[in-house]
Design a protein around this motif. Structure first.
Motif, PDB file in Angstrom:
ATOM      1  N   UNK A 104      13.960   0.063  -8.121  1.00  0.00           N
ATOM      2  CA  UNK A 104      12.950   0.864  -8.391  1.00  0.00           C
ATOM      3  C   UNK A 104      11.626   0.784  -7.330  1.00  0.00           C
ATOM      4  N   UNK A 105      11.555  -0.103  -6.768  1.00  0.00           N
ATOM      5  CA  UNK A 105      10.293  -0.635  -5.801  1.00  0.00           C
ATOM      6  C   UNK A 105      10.808   0.517  -4.434  1.00  0.00           C
ATOM      7  N   UNK A 135       0.798  -1.251   0.079  1.00  0.00           N
ATOM      8  CA  UNK A 135       0.066   0.012  -0.097  1.00  0.00           C
ATOM      9  C   UNK A 135       0.803   1.257   0.091  1.00  0.00           C
ATOM     10  N   UNK A 136       1.948   1.174  -0.330  1.00  0.00           N
ATOM     11  CA  UNK A 136       2.920   2.445  -0.542  1.00  0.00           C
ATOM     12  C   UNK A 136       3.343   2.980  -1.712  1.00  0.00           C
ATOM     13  N   UNK A 169       8.542   3.687  -3.280  1.00  0.00           N
ATOM     14  CA  UNK A 169       8.236   3.672  -1.812  1.00  0.00           C
ATOM     15  C   UNK A 169       8.574   5.089  -1.406  1.00  0.00           C
ATOM     16  N   UNK A 170       9.731   5.400  -1.428  1.00  0.00           N
ATOM     17  CA  UNK A 170      10.249   6.700  -0.753  1.00  0.00           C
ATOM     18  C   UNK A 170       9.734   7.985  -1.422  1.00  0.00           C
ATOM     19  N   UNK A 171       9.509   8.022  -2.816  1.00  0.00           N
ATOM     20  CA  UNK A 171       8.798   8.885  -3.334  1.00  0.00           C
ATOM     21  C   UNK A 171       7.373   9.101  -3.059  1.00  0.00           C
ATOM     22  N   UNK A 172       6.723   7.490  -2.775  1.00  0.00           N
ATOM     23  CA  UNK A 172       5.346   7.957  -2.252  1.00  0.00           C
ATOM     24  C   UNK A 172       5.423   8.406  -0.732  1.00  0.00           C
ATOM     25  N   UNK A 173       6.270   8.079   0.149  1.00  0.00           N
ATOM     26  CA  UNK A 173       6.238   8.692   1.318  1.00  0.00           C
ATOM     27  C   UNK A 173       6.863  10.011   1.252  1.00  0.00           C
ATOM     28  N   UNK A 174       7.689  10.551   0.538  1.00  0.00           N
ATOM     29  CA  UNK A 174       7.799  11.748   0.273  1.00  0.00           C
ATOM     30  C   UNK A 174       6.773  12.911  -0.146  1.00  0.00           C
ATOM     31  N   UNK A 222       5.589  -6.259  -4.251  1.00  0.00           N
ATOM     32  CA  UNK A 222       6.744  -5.611  -4.091  1.00  0.00           C
ATOM     33  C   UNK A 222       7.658  -6.465  -3.207  1.00  0.00           C
ATOM     34  N   UNK A 223       8.158  -7.590  -3.653  1.00  0.00           N
ATOM     35  CA  UNK A 223       9.186  -8.394  -2.872  1.00  0.00           C
ATOM     36  C   UNK A 223      10.385  -7.810  -2.312  1.00  0.00           C
ATOM     37  N   UNK A 224      10.519  -8.126  -1.143  1.00  0.00           N
ATOM     38  CA  UNK A 224      11.784  -7.454  -0.497  1.00  0.00           C
ATOM     39  C   UNK A 224      12.924  -8.460  -0.585  1.00  0.00           C
ATOM     40  N   UNK A 225      12.672  -9.368  -1.240  1.00  0.00           N
ATOM     41  CA  UNK A 225      13.761 -10.623  -1.227  1.00  0.00           C
ATOM     42  C   UNK A 225      13.607 -11.251  -2.640  1.00  0.00           C
ATOM     43  N   UNK A 226      14.686 -11.714  -3.388  1.00  0.00           N
ATOM     44  CA  UNK A 226      14.300 -12.497  -4.442  1.00  0.00           C
ATOM     45  C   UNK A 226      13.599 -13.802  -4.590  1.00  0.00           C
TER      46      UNK A 226
END
Length: 748
Positions: free
Chosen positions: A362-363, A143-144, A367-372, A164-168
């Motif tokens: 890119x994910x 949701x981010x 996420x950072x741009x969404x938070x920004x 948006x997987x945090x690991x492969x």
């Protein structure tokens, strides 16, 4: 009118070739992209992705109560995946089985199958499920602003295109699938090792497969069986993205028994027991006395093999079982995934991890741009609220006096519509002086966060460092030790058939019409056995049941059959022509048995012969093997087994009564051919058939020699037959009158 004028409105006419080609290509692309192959980003097929997402939407987190699996499957089918419920539930089961998935996404309750029978799971109305903690690696950032959303099959809902997987996960849990003209087979790997490889690739973007394999040496399956593929083959596999690997069960010794404690991936212990039991029943494992399954909750895999006695070579026995059962198994590897460009491709390990890292970077950027964006919106609102607190009386007056206070606030204080709306939505309780201090404190915190986010987004290095820190933290939280040890071992070899057959004395008997049988023991009266009408005794050879029986035919060809496979002498046997393919008109002359190094004399009645080892006559070919060259018109004599090459002599008698004895050392030792002349027979007499080599015999230096001529027999002591000694190829000396028509020779 044209033909198309008769078509109903909206109907298109096209050639069948064009239609079928387009329909097949559309179907192929659907199967490839929307069913069979995983995406490099989250490592999931569409049905798996929809299952995980639907469970998260149902609130089935790792901290919630389990819910009926039918509830989840119904949601998936009704909202996202309009296919069969059985296939959807089976996909869910595979995500829950700890022996199928290295890191399960689903925490199941109830009967979800067993390693012996993975498909023995209960129906979905009986089982319950929720997401496992590991599933948060796919859902925590959903949701981010990190996922692209696409309409579901009927356009009423949206679903994430890729989680948006945090690991492969594409390497961690692996997967297999068959599409149209392509397939994928990705083995599971260890989380900590894959994370270490990703961190190395982040620091060294040009790292090759060899460098990455220093951190990730090979797959890691849910089982503790050994991976026995050599390191070079594993490196080649990761360099190309294609190859194969082998797994071997682990075993240990316990009180003389062999205990199998771990089986290869997806191998059923019950099936292995069936395979071993089938060999025991077929008498191909005489060295095994007992076989049982002692598996329980404490020991999920405990298969016990009891050897017959302590003399059994246990390592050789296990090597045989590895080669002939699923205790050792080969797995195909094909790193075929859908890439970030939406195309399926077989990728090497560096390509696969590099592409996933691009996806992950890119994910994180999104996420950072969404938070920004969220922080900046909040700061914008806080600026408006601060203006209101500084001018609280005026703001209250405008709200009381104006029917539409929003535009007036915007005009009076230079606010935006969003700021004015936030002020109007304030509750009276928030107009206290303390709230102004809270706003300023929140503003300071958000400004610091905004600066940090902008600095991270503006620096590629800081962004990659953040990705590395998160990978390291997730590996620390979810990682576990390797389960499948990598041990380079030689390929297993099945025991030779003779080693699997009990060594018992037997005698192979051959009849004149080519019928064969095997009698137990060596004290067998072969000529006195019962033969078919018109048939009679031809030859017999004593040996052991684990030795081959070698047959010689009238064309000089040899044939081999396992002695233990021959029919019992209690009957009349079976014809050799049913199991062998001799030339037309050929008949079988003799049978031989013994060890491979045993030697035999082969000869024809034209007087030529040689010494051959038994192993040189052994063949697996039904059509036999050419050993003895037979001249035109010649007959093959019965082969003679040599017991002592140094002390035995070869006695040769012609049909004209000439006898010659010579040392065996004068005969050549050959693997095949015509051999050398044993006894000289004049060419004209040989061609006319007046004289041939009538009989051969082997006689010990101190044993008598008997000449049989019709009803007459003459037994010569060693001092008598020594008078007939001569060099090989000589004419020999004539026998006394009355013994010149020799039928046979034999030594006592």
């Amino acid at each position: 009118m044209t033909e198309s004028a008769y078509l109903p409105e909206g109907v298109e006419r096209q050639p069948l070739k064009t239609f079928t080609e387009k329909a097949y290509l559309d179907y192929s692309m659907y199967v490839i992209l929307d069913r069979a192959l995983p995406h490099v980003g989250d490592g999931l097929k569409p049905v798996q992705r929809r299952l995980v997402y639907a469970m998260s939407e149902l609130g089935l987190s790792a901290l919630s109560k389990h819910k009926k699996s039918a509830r989840t499957v119904g949601d998936v089918l009704g909202k996202y995946h309009p296919h069969g419920d059985a296939a959807c539930y089976e996909a869910m089961v595979l995500l829950a089985q700890p022996f199928s998935s290295r890191y399960p996404f689903v925490d199941g309750q109830g009967n979800w199958g067993s390693p012996d029978d993975p498909k023995s799971f209960a129906a979905m109305r009986y089982t319950e499920a929720r997401l496992s903690p590991y599933a948060q690696l796919l859902l925590s950032e959903l949701g981010q602003g990190t996922a692209d959303w696409v309409p579901n099959f009927d356009g009423t809902l949206e679903e994430p295109k890729v989680l948006p997987a945090r690991l492969p996960n594409v390497l961690l849990n692996g997967g297999s699938g068959i599409a149209v003209v392509m397939a994928t087979d990705i083995p599971p790997h260890n989380l900590k090792e894959v994370a270490a490889a990703c961190l190395h690739l982040l620091a060294h973007p040009d790292a090759d497969a060899d460098a990455l394999c220093a951190h990730m040496p090979g797959p890691d399956f849910p089982t503790e069986a050994e991976i026995i593929t050599p390191r070079e083959e594993l490196l080649a596999l990761y360099r190309s993205g294609q190859g194969s690997l082998r797994m071997r069960a682990r075993f240990e010794h316990e009180n003389g028994d062999l205990i199998i404690t771990a089986l290869p991936f997806q191998v059923s212990g019950a099936k292995v027991l069936e395979q071993i039991a089938a060999q025991i029943q077929a008498k191909k494992l005489p060295m095994v006395e007992d076989l049982r399954d002692e598996s329980d909750h404490e020991h999920p895999t405990r298969l016990v093999i009891t050897p017959r006695n302590s003399r059994v070579d246990r390592e050789s026995l296990m090597a045989h079982l590895f080669a002939t059962t699923d205790l050792e198994r080969s797995y195909r590897v094909n790193l075929n995934v859908i890439g970030l460009d939406g195309r399926p491709q077989v990728k090497s390990l560096p390509e696969l991890l590099s592409e996933w890292l691009r996806f992950r970077i890119e994910t994180v950027r999104r996420r950072l741009q969404w938070r920004l964006d969220k922080v900046e919106r909040r700061l914008h609102i806080l600026e408006g609220l601060l203006v209101a607190y500084l001018n609280i009386d005026e703001v209250i007056r405008i709200i009381r006096e104006y029917d539409e206070p929003g535009p007036e606030l915007m005009r009076r204080f230079g606010l935006t519509e969003a700021q004015a709306e936030a002020i109007l939505e304030l509750k009276l309780r928030h107009l206290a002086r303390l709230e102004e201090m809270k706003i300023r404190g929140e503003q300071d915190e958000l400004q610091q966060e905004r600066d940090h986010l902008q600095a991270t987004l503006g620096s590629e290095k800081r962004l990659r460092d953040l990705v590395g820190e998160e990978i390291r933290a997730d590996a620390e939280r979810f990682g576990d030790p390797r389960r499948s040890p990598i041990v380079a071992r030689a390929a297993a070899q099945a025991l030779d058939e003779s080693a699997l057959v009990p060594s018992e004395p037997l005698t192979v008997v051959l009849s004149r019409m080519g019928w064969v049988r095997a009698a137990k023991g060596h004290e067998v009266d072969a000529p006195g056995l019962n033969y078919k009408s018109g048939d009679a005794y031809q030859s017999a050879a004593p040996g052991r049941s684990n030795q081959p029986a070698v047959f010689l035919d009238s064309t000089g060809r040899s044939y081999t059959l396992p002695a233990h496979s021959l029919p019992s002498a209690r009957g009349q046997g079976e014809p050799l022509s049913g199991r062998l393919s001799p030339p037309d008109g050929a008949r079988f002359i003799g049978v031989m048995m013994g060890a491979g190094e045993d030697r035999y004399v082969l000869a024809t009645d034209h007087g030529h012969g040689f010494i051959v080892r038994l192993e040189d006559m052994i063949t697996r070919n039904r059509a036999g093997k050419a050993v003895l060259t037979v001249p035109a018109g010649a007959q093959v004599l019965h082969p003679l087994r040599i017991h002592d090459l140094e002390r035995q002599y070869l006695a040769a008698a012609s049909s004209a009564g000439h006898l010659l004895l010579l040392p065996l050392s004068e005969l050549p030792q050959m693997a095949r051919g015509k051999g050398n002349k044993i006894l000289h027979i004049p060419t004209d007499r040989l061609k006319s058939g007046e004289e041939t080599l009538a009989a051969l015999a082997l006689v010990d230096a101190d044993a008598p020699l008997t000449v049989v001529a019709g009803k007459k027999t003459k037994t010569m002591k060693p001092e008598e037959w020594r008078d007939y000694l001569g060099e090989r190829g000589r004419r020999g000396q004539r026998l006394p009158r009355g013994y010149q028509k020799v039928d046979r020779l034999h030594a006592d």
